[in-house]
Design a protein around this motif. Sequence first.
Motif, PDB file in Angstrom:
ATOM      1  N   ILE A  35      21.517  11.395 -83.774  1.00  0.00           N
ATOM      2  CA  ILE A  35      22.686  12.235 -83.987  1.00  0.00           C
ATOM      3  C   ILE A  35      22.233  13.654 -84.323  1.00  0.00           C
ATOM      4  O   ILE A  35      21.057  13.914 -84.557  1.00  0.00           O
ATOM      5  CB  ILE A  35      23.615  11.690 -85.099  1.00  0.00           C
ATOM      6  N   GLY A  36      23.193  14.548 -84.365  1.00  0.00           N
ATOM      7  CA  GLY A  36      22.922  15.935 -84.706  1.00  0.00           C
ATOM      8  C   GLY A  36      23.991  16.823 -84.113  1.00  0.00           C
ATOM      9  O   GLY A  36      24.718  16.424 -83.209  1.00  0.00           O
ATOM     10  N   PRO A  37      24.104  18.038 -84.610  1.00  0.00           N
ATOM     11  CA  PRO A  37      25.121  18.972 -84.090  1.00  0.00           C
ATOM     12  C   PRO A  37      24.825  19.365 -82.650  1.00  0.00           C
ATOM     13  O   PRO A  37      23.738  19.103 -82.118  1.00  0.00           O
ATOM     14  CB  PRO A  37      25.004  20.177 -85.034  1.00  0.00           C
ATOM     15  N   ASN A  38      25.797  19.972 -81.998  1.00  0.00           N
ATOM     16  CA  ASN A  38      25.591  20.460 -80.636  1.00  0.00           C
ATOM     17  C   ASN A  38      24.397  21.409 -80.604  1.00  0.00           C
ATOM     18  O   ASN A  38      24.238  22.266 -81.471  1.00  0.00           O
ATOM     19  CB  ASN A  38      26.834  21.183 -80.121  1.00  0.00           C
ATOM     20  N   GLY A  39      23.557  21.255 -79.581  1.00  0.00           N
ATOM     21  CA  GLY A  39      22.388  22.108 -79.456  1.00  0.00           C
ATOM     22  C   GLY A  39      21.213  21.696 -80.303  1.00  0.00           C
ATOM     23  O   GLY A  39      20.219  22.430 -80.407  1.00  0.00           O
ATOM     24  N   ALA A  40      21.285  20.489 -80.892  1.00  0.00           N
ATOM     25  CA  ALA A  40      20.211  20.046 -81.782  1.00  0.00           C
ATOM     26  C   ALA A  40      18.972  19.570 -81.031  1.00  0.00           C
ATOM     27  O   ALA A  40      17.913  19.394 -81.632  1.00  0.00           O
ATOM     28  CB  ALA A  40      20.724  18.917 -82.688  1.00  0.00           C
ATOM     29  N   GLY A  41      19.101  19.326 -79.715  1.00  0.00           N
ATOM     30  CA  GLY A  41      17.953  18.878 -78.940  1.00  0.00           C
ATOM     31  C   GLY A  41      17.992  17.412 -78.560  1.00  0.00           C
ATOM     32  O   GLY A  41      17.015  16.872 -78.028  1.00  0.00           O
ATOM     33  N   LYS A  42      19.126  16.762 -78.774  1.00  0.00           N
ATOM     34  CA  LYS A  42      19.224  15.318 -78.534  1.00  0.00           C
ATOM     35  C   LYS A  42      19.037  14.968 -77.057  1.00  0.00           C
ATOM     36  O   LYS A  42      18.212  14.120 -76.706  1.00  0.00           O
ATOM     37  CB  LYS A  42      20.584  14.791 -79.036  1.00  0.00           C
ATOM     38  N   THR A  43      19.826  15.601 -76.192  1.00  0.00           N
ATOM     39  CA  THR A  43      19.720  15.296 -74.760  1.00  0.00           C
ATOM     40  C   THR A  43      18.388  15.781 -74.204  1.00  0.00           C
ATOM     41  O   THR A  43      17.825  15.142 -73.306  1.00  0.00           O
ATOM     42  CB  THR A  43      20.896  15.923 -73.992  1.00  0.00           C
ATOM     43  N   THR A  44      17.861  16.869 -74.729  1.00  0.00           N
ATOM     44  CA  THR A  44      16.535  17.307 -74.301  1.00  0.00           C
ATOM     45  C   THR A  44      15.499  16.235 -74.596  1.00  0.00           C
ATOM     46  O   THR A  44      14.611  15.963 -73.774  1.00  0.00           O
ATOM     47  CB  THR A  44      16.140  18.624 -74.995  1.00  0.00           C
ATOM     48  N   ALA A  45      15.602  15.602 -75.764  1.00  0.00           N
ATOM     49  CA  ALA A  45      14.681  14.509 -76.107  1.00  0.00           C
ATOM     50  C   ALA A  45      14.803  13.371 -75.097  1.00  0.00           C
ATOM     51  O   ALA A  45      13.793  12.825 -74.632  1.00  0.00           O
ATOM     52  CB  ALA A  45      14.963  14.003 -77.519  1.00  0.00           C
ATOM     53  N   PHE A  46      16.044  13.011 -74.725  1.00  0.00           N
ATOM     54  CA  PHE A  46      16.250  11.983 -73.698  1.00  0.00           C
ATOM     55  C   PHE A  46      15.631  12.411 -72.368  1.00  0.00           C
ATOM     56  O   PHE A  46      15.014  11.603 -71.669  1.00  0.00           O
ATOM     57  CB  PHE A  46      17.749  11.744 -73.502  1.00  0.00           C
ATOM     58  N   ASN A  47      15.806  13.681 -72.011  1.00  0.00           N
ATOM     59  CA  ASN A  47      15.266  14.170 -70.750  1.00  0.00           C
ATOM     60  C   ASN A  47      13.737  14.146 -70.729  1.00  0.00           C
ATOM     61  O   ASN A  47      13.125  13.949 -69.678  1.00  0.00           O
ATOM     62  CB  ASN A  47      15.768  15.589 -70.469  1.00  0.00           C
ATOM     63  N   LEU A  48      13.131  14.318 -71.876  1.00  0.00           N
ATOM     64  CA  LEU A  48      11.674  14.217 -71.970  1.00  0.00           C
ATOM     65  C   LEU A  48      11.214  12.772 -71.852  1.00  0.00           C
ATOM     66  O   LEU A  48      10.244  12.460 -71.158  1.00  0.00           O
ATOM     67  CB  LEU A  48      11.191  14.827 -73.292  1.00  0.00           C
ATOM     68  N   ILE A  49      11.937  11.869 -72.512  1.00  0.00           N
ATOM     69  CA  ILE A  49      11.578  10.441 -72.468  1.00  0.00           C
ATOM     70  C   ILE A  49      11.726   9.898 -71.047  1.00  0.00           C
ATOM     71  O   ILE A  49      10.892   9.116 -70.572  1.00  0.00           O
ATOM     72  CB  ILE A  49      12.449   9.637 -73.448  1.00  0.00           C
ATOM     73  N   SER A  50      12.785  10.325 -70.348  1.00  0.00           N
ATOM     74  CA  SER A  50      13.086   9.768 -69.025  1.00  0.00           C
ATOM     75  C   SER A  50      12.448  10.551 -67.874  1.00  0.00           C
ATOM     76  O   SER A  50      12.638  10.206 -66.716  1.00  0.00           O
ATOM     77  CB  SER A  50      14.603   9.700 -68.817  1.00  0.00           C
ATOM     78  N   GLY A  51      11.712  11.603 -68.187  1.00  0.00           N
ATOM     79  CA  GLY A  51      10.981  12.325 -67.154  1.00  0.00           C
ATOM     80  C   GLY A  51      11.746  13.421 -66.445  1.00  0.00           C
ATOM     81  O   GLY A  51      11.235  14.010 -65.480  1.00  0.00           O
ATOM     82  N   VAL A  52      12.962  13.723 -66.884  1.00  0.00           N
ATOM     83  CA  VAL A  52      13.714  14.824 -66.280  1.00  0.00           C
ATOM     84  C   VAL A  52      12.988  16.144 -66.546  1.00  0.00           C
ATOM     85  O   VAL A  52      12.910  17.019 -65.672  1.00  0.00           O
ATOM     86  CB  VAL A  52      15.155  14.866 -66.831  1.00  0.00           C
ATOM     87  N   TYR A  53      12.469  16.302 -67.783  1.00  0.00           N
ATOM     88  CA  TYR A  53      11.644  17.449 -68.133  1.00  0.00           C
ATOM     89  C   TYR A  53      10.226  16.981 -68.427  1.00  0.00           C
ATOM     90  O   TYR A  53      10.012  15.846 -68.883  1.00  0.00           O
ATOM     91  CB  TYR A  53      12.168  18.151 -69.398  1.00  0.00           C
ATOM     92  N   LYS A  54       9.265  17.844 -68.181  1.00  0.00           N
ATOM     93  CA  LYS A  54       7.887  17.579 -68.546  1.00  0.00           C
ATOM     94  C   LYS A  54       7.654  17.963 -70.007  1.00  0.00           C
ATOM     95  O   LYS A  54       8.146  18.998 -70.478  1.00  0.00           O
ATOM     96  CB  LYS A  54       6.915  18.354 -67.641  1.00  0.00           C
ATOM     97  N   ILE A  55       6.911  17.134 -70.701  1.00  0.00           N
ATOM     98  CA  ILE A  55       6.620  17.368 -72.109  1.00  0.00           C
ATOM     99  C   ILE A  55       5.556  18.462 -72.250  1.00  0.00           C
ATOM    100  O   ILE A  55       4.568  18.476 -71.513  1.00  0.00           O
ATOM    101  CB  ILE A  55       6.116  16.064 -72.763  1.00  0.00           C
ATOM    102  N   ASP A  56       5.767  19.380 -73.190  1.00  0.00           N
ATOM    103  CA  ASP A  56       4.743  20.388 -73.480  1.00  0.00           C
ATOM    104  C   ASP A  56       3.585  19.757 -74.253  1.00  0.00           C
ATOM    105  O   ASP A  56       2.415  19.921 -73.901  1.00  0.00           O
ATOM    106  CB  ASP A  56       5.339  21.535 -74.303  1.00  0.00           C
TER     107      ASP A  56
END
Length: 259
Positions: A35-56
């Motif tokens: 959980i977290g407020p809008n813009g907290a990075g939640k969906t970005t974390a999902f995108n990193l786990i699922s490979g949508v984004y590459k992890i730094d």
Amino acid sequence: MNRLEVRNISKSFGGVQAVADFSLELKHKDIVGIIGPNGAGKTTAFNLISGVYKIDTGNIILEEKDITGFEQHEITRAGIARTFQNIRLFQGLDVIENVMTAADPYTNYNIFETISRLGRRKKQEAENMEKSMHYLDIVGLKDLAHEKPGSLPYGLQRKLEIARALATNPRVLLLDEPAAGLNPSEVRDFIELVKRLHKDFDISILIIEHRMEVIMELCRWIYVLNFGKLLASGTPSDIQNNKEVTEAYIGEEDEQCLL
């Protein structure tokens, strides 16, 4: 053994730190919330786990196998499936065809059998349809198998996404705001569906959700993100009683919303 481990992952976009040194653990047949407020990075974390984004920096470990840097389809094959905050269905296909497309990459036939529609292709297509109908039955859509997704109410489209995710035989299921846009009756129905999936399938579930009744009823453990960083983690009771979380997530004047 943890089914999924996220170890100190980070991601920046144009100098803005979207996720910073975030870690979590998801155990066998566990249900965990983010959980977290809008813009907290939640969906970005999902995108990193699922490979949508590459992890730094950081690592994703699935059942003791490091899958960091895998492509999206490789991560799906490894055992991680997801739904999206914004529904992504194939509107030109029937309901059952949407589910069958998810299972099709797991079939095994050659180019000749593909062209001729003979041999293993014919058999495996029949098996695929049977399995897909089974997943539709689980989510309550069996009688709507030959409808178009666009003709379904929003709540049923959400269920179709879940059926399609199940067709990939996941060991980890990521649900990104699955109760968004649902009315109270649909939210209750969704909670019961997740409970059935948890009982009947050998899967672990990670949920991002703003509807706190969903998180508090389903999740054993909750991670709270704020500005891309872990603010707190704990049981639902821990989170309910964490004043720092309350202030960051909804503001002091609305504390009761977490109760």
